[in-house]
Design an enzyme around this catalytic site. Structure first.
Site, PDB file in Angstrom:
ATOM      1  N   HIS A  97      28.414 -57.833  45.644  1.00  0.00           N
ATOM      2  CA  HIS A  97      27.690 -58.902  46.337  1.00  0.00           C
ATOM      3  C   HIS A  97      26.213 -58.548  46.479  1.00  0.00           C
ATOM      4  O   HIS A  97      25.811 -57.392  46.326  1.00  0.00           O
ATOM      5  CB  HIS A  97      28.302 -59.182  47.716  1.00  0.00           C
ATOM      6  CG  HIS A  97      28.674 -57.975  48.531  1.00  0.00           C
ATOM      7  ND1 HIS A  97      27.765 -57.018  48.916  1.00  0.00           N
ATOM      8  CD2 HIS A  97      29.875 -57.560  49.030  1.00  0.00           C
ATOM      9  CE1 HIS A  97      28.380 -56.090  49.627  1.00  0.00           C
ATOM     10  NE2 HIS A  97      29.676 -56.373  49.701  1.00  0.00           N
TER      11      HIS A  97
HETATM   12  P1  TYD Z   1      33.563 -56.623  52.280  1.00  0.00           P
HETATM   13  O1  TYD Z   1      32.203 -57.204  52.449  1.00  0.00           O
HETATM   14  O2  TYD Z   1      34.434 -57.246  51.232  1.00  0.00           O
HETATM   15  O3  TYD Z   1      33.456 -55.060  52.018  1.00  0.00           O
HETATM   16  P2  TYD Z   1      32.682 -54.306  50.826  1.00  0.00           P
HETATM   17  O4  TYD Z   1      31.232 -54.569  51.007  1.00  0.00           O
HETATM   18  O5  TYD Z   1      33.009 -52.882  51.013  1.00  0.00           O
HETATM   19  O6  TYD Z   1      33.220 -54.803  49.537  1.00  0.00           O
HETATM   20  O7  TYD Z   1      34.285 -56.673  53.687  1.00  0.00           O
HETATM   21  C1  TYD Z   1      35.679 -56.518  53.848  1.00  0.00           C
HETATM   22  C2  TYD Z   1      36.131 -57.333  55.050  1.00  0.00           C
HETATM   23  O8  TYD Z   1      35.537 -56.848  56.259  1.00  0.00           O
HETATM   24  C3  TYD Z   1      35.737 -58.802  54.937  1.00  0.00           C
HETATM   25  O9  TYD Z   1      36.826 -59.575  55.432  1.00  0.00           O
HETATM   26  C4  TYD Z   1      34.569 -58.960  55.869  1.00  0.00           C
HETATM   27  C5  TYD Z   1      34.795 -57.890  56.911  1.00  0.00           C
HETATM   28  N1  TYD Z   1      33.554 -57.302  57.440  1.00  0.00           N
HETATM   29  C6  TYD Z   1      33.182 -57.533  58.748  1.00  0.00           C
HETATM   30  O10 TYD Z   1      33.855 -58.245  59.502  1.00  0.00           O
HETATM   31  N2  TYD Z   1      32.038 -56.960  59.219  1.00  0.00           N
HETATM   32  C7  TYD Z   1      31.259 -56.175  58.441  1.00  0.00           C
HETATM   33  O11 TYD Z   1      30.210 -55.653  58.905  1.00  0.00           O
HETATM   34  C8  TYD Z   1      31.652 -55.943  57.073  1.00  0.00           C
HETATM   35  C9  TYD Z   1      30.812 -55.091  56.165  1.00  0.00           C
HETATM   36  C10 TYD Z   1      32.808 -56.526  56.616  1.00  0.00           C
END
Ligand code: TYD
Length: 137
Positions: free
Chosen positions: A53
């Protein structure tokens, strides 16, 4: 400015002594923003790709406080890979830069510092959409 210069490696000072290592990370000092959020990723492995992302508002610093992982950083034109493999180094990722984290060692603990509270709507999770938004500017 080229992508590598926009995403500098930050080397933290080693305040360790014979009792062990100590590393300090301070908002608006070694970290180039006010830290609002901290999260950490562990229990991933070498088969997993995370991230995938770009963020419209968030800036990050990524630090492997244990183990190692790699970050592929791109803006659609340039790309480079950083191996995070020591607690004394981090990489800064500004807004609107795409990143993938992968090749996690079993013992990897990837600490992430951010300048924002979480808001899922500022995440761009589709690479074509990301390129489109970049080109709008
Ligand atoms: P995600 O953004 O997919 O993680 P990564 O960047 O490691 O791929 O996040 C995983 C899950 O956690 C998603 O459902 C969103 C949630 N999340 C939060 O609630 N708060 C946060 O600060 C982060 C980074 C993720």
């Amino acid at each position: 400015m080229n992508l590598k210069d926009r995403c500098p490696i930050i080397n933290f000072k080693d305040l360790g002594d014979e009792r062990g290592k100590l590393v300090v990370v301070e908002g608006n000092e070694t970290i180039p923003f006010d830290i609002k959020r901290i999260f950490y990723i562990y229990d991933s492995d070498s088969t997993i790709i995370r991230g995938q992302h770009a963020n419209r508002e968030s800036e990050f610093v990524l630090i492997n406080v244990a183990g190692k992982s790699k970050v592929r950083i791109t803006d659609g034109k340039e790309e480079f890979i950083v191996e995070l493999n020591k607690p004394m180094m981090g990489v800064y990722i500004p807004r609107m830069v795409w990143k993938d984290m992968y090749d996690f060692s079993k013992d990897s603990v990837l600490l992430v510092l951010a300048n924002t509270h979480y808001d899922g709507s500022e995440y761009i999770r589709d690479f074509d959409e990301y390129i489109k938004e970049l080109n709008k500017k």
